[in-house]
Design a protein around this motif. Structure first.
Motif, PDB file in Angstrom:
ATOM      1  N   THR A  89       3.301  -1.049   0.453  1.00 56.53           N
ATOM      2  CA  THR A  89       2.741  -0.045   1.350  1.00 56.53           C
ATOM      3  C   THR A  89       1.453  -0.556   1.980  1.00 56.53           C
ATOM      4  N   SER A 121      -3.368   4.150   7.959  1.00 53.37           N
ATOM      5  CA  SER A 121      -2.682   4.219   9.246  1.00 53.37           C
ATOM      6  C   SER A 121      -3.470   3.407  10.272  1.00 53.37           C
ATOM      7  N   ASP A 123       1.053   2.553  14.301  1.00 49.47           N
ATOM      8  CA  ASP A 123       1.898   3.440  13.506  1.00 49.47           C
ATOM      9  C   ASP A 123       2.268   4.715  14.256  1.00 49.47           C
ATOM     10  N   TYR A 173       5.203  10.664  16.731  1.00 52.12           N
ATOM     11  CA  TYR A 173       5.860  10.119  15.546  1.00 52.12           C
ATOM     12  C   TYR A 173       4.884   9.174  14.860  1.00 52.12           C
ATOM     13  N   THR A 228       4.357   6.679  11.538  1.00 52.48           N
ATOM     14  CA  THR A 228       4.842   6.008  10.338  1.00 52.48           C
ATOM     15  C   THR A 228       3.677   5.975   9.358  1.00 52.48           C
ATOM     16  N   GLU A 229       3.823   6.698   8.266  1.00 53.77           N
ATOM     17  CA  GLU A 229       2.738   6.821   7.281  1.00 53.77           C
ATOM     18  C   GLU A 229       2.617   5.524   6.482  1.00 53.77           C
ATOM     19  N   GLY A 265       5.397   4.449   4.309  1.00 53.25           N
ATOM     20  CA  GLY A 265       6.678   4.189   4.950  1.00 53.25           C
ATOM     21  C   GLY A 265       7.412   5.432   5.421  1.00 53.25           C
ATOM     22  N   SER A 266       6.964   6.614   5.014  1.00 54.95           N
ATOM     23  CA  SER A 266       7.607   7.852   5.464  1.00 54.95           C
ATOM     24  C   SER A 266       7.218   8.140   6.922  1.00 54.95           C
ATOM     25  N   MET A 267       7.941   9.066   7.551  1.00 56.01           N
ATOM     26  CA  MET A 267       7.703   9.414   8.946  1.00 56.01           C
ATOM     27  C   MET A 267       7.232  10.860   9.047  1.00 56.01           C
ATOM     28  N   THR A 313       6.452  13.801  11.999  1.00 56.28           N
ATOM     29  CA  THR A 313       6.652  14.119  13.407  1.00 56.28           C
ATOM     30  C   THR A 313       5.941  15.422  13.736  1.00 56.28           C
TER      31      THR A 313
END
Length: 141
Positions: free
Chosen positions: A2, A6, A10, A95, A97-98, A101-103, A105
């Protein structure tokens, strides 16, 4: 592995106007600011009470001009107003990307916009800046 934080890369932004996607190919900056209205009571028999109520979102996004789509949108908005008295609205999707790795929105609703910067210069990239106001921001995922 990870990432610890951010970074600008991202974030991705999509802009819709009246339900149609506007291809703003190279969004180079995005800023959103929560607007609030301060509410205050000054009781005669006690300490002042202050709190904030939500009052929409404002912000700016910047693009490196890669096509005429933003200019054409502004012209269409003006034409709609002068010809029929109609002012449309848009939606912005952000959008992210944290770091894990999660997203995430975010959807900005009932967007109105103003083209603020459209500066042309010799031998320089054209960067256009749009100021927007949205009624609300909703988390989609």
């Amino acid at each position: 592995m990870t990432k610890p934080y951010s970074i600008g890369r991202d974030c991705r932004v999509t802009f819709l106007w009246n339900g149609s996607r506007i291809d703003l190919r190279d969004v180079t900056g995005f800023q959103a600011i929560q607007q609030t209205r301060t509410q205050r009571a000054d009781p005669l028999n006690g300490m002042p009470v202050v709190f904030n109520t939500p009052n929409g979102w404002s912000g700016t996004f910047t693009i490196a001009r890669a096509n005429a789509n933003l200019d054409e949108l502004v012209a269409a908005i003006e034409s709609s107003f002068w010809n029929a008295g109609v002012i449309g609205s848009g939606t912005i999707y952000q959008y992210i990307t944290e770091p894990d790795g999660s997203m995430t929105t975010w959807e900005y609703l009932n967007v109105s916009m103003t083209l603020e910067t459209d500066r042309w210069q010799a031998e320089g990239m054209i960067h256009q800046s749009v100021h927007f106001f949205a009624s609300t921001r909703v988390k989609i995922s």
